[in-house]
Write an enzyme that holds these catalytic residues in place. Sequence first.
Site, PDB file in Angstrom:
ATOM      1  N   CYS A 130      62.972  82.853  -3.843  1.00 22.57           N
ATOM      2  CA  CYS A 130      63.603  81.558  -3.559  1.00 22.57           C
ATOM      3  C   CYS A 130      64.786  81.733  -2.600  1.00 22.57           C
ATOM      4  CB  CYS A 130      64.057  80.908  -4.857  1.00 22.57           C
ATOM      5  SG  CYS A 130      62.687  80.594  -6.009  1.00 22.57           S
ATOM      6  N   THR A 131      65.474  82.841  -2.720  1.00 28.94           N
ATOM      7  CA  THR A 131      66.592  83.110  -1.810  1.00 28.94           C
ATOM      8  C   THR A 131      66.083  83.319  -0.393  1.00 28.94           C
ATOM      9  OG1 THR A 131      67.903  84.107  -3.598  1.00 28.94           O
ATOM     10  CG2 THR A 131      68.515  84.665  -1.329  1.00 28.94           C
TER      11      THR A 131
END
Length: 235
Positions: free
Chosen positions: A132-133
């Site tokens: 997600c980062t």
Amino acid sequence: MPPRKAKPVDPATLRRSSRVKPAAAEAATPAAPSAKKQKTGPKAKAEKPKKEAPIEEKKESQLPSPAATDGEDAAAVGKQEQKESKVLLQVGAELPDVTVLDQDENRVNLKSVAAEKTVVVFAYPKASTPGCTRQACGFRDVFPKFDGVDAAVYGLSADTVSAQKKFQEKHNLPYPLLADTKFELIGPLGAKKTEKGGIVRSYWVIKEGKIVTMVVGVKPEVSVQMAVEEVIGKE
């Protein structure tokens, strides 16, 4: 020697013998057996026609009242509407009229935003996790391109407002992060993983208020590249 004279025959004797001979003949002839009567079974009793039970008219108290009928119809309509609300959105559909909070607790209605400009939305499973980062930072790095064509970018997950705030500040994300904790957007957009929850990494492009691109299940970097090509064009 002189011949004997025949005795005269008594006529009465002749008459008696003539009567006896037929009787004897009758006695000698066996009598024909008389035909026996065939035994027949008991006579079937004729069934009497059954009397049809009189049709009883329903009392007014047994008849469904108009109010009850209306209630059943309303319940059926309610079930149909509930079923339709679970139908996933498709390309060409408008966004649902749903308002959620961003990382600063601002109320955001994507349907209203999409009526005025192109919108890019990407969904991620959980803030501050590795994949997600990479996805969020990828959209951060190309954000100037979207901003140059007046396209809005939004991150979307079921994280809380505070978790979204930390995620944004930690990675200097220049766009809002939406906290859809009740899956009001994630569900209709088809990114809800199971009935209980979870999110499938996805992205959508909305132009002129309607979904033009819908990709559910995609790698972090690929979602960034494909969104740029859809909105900006291939370089």
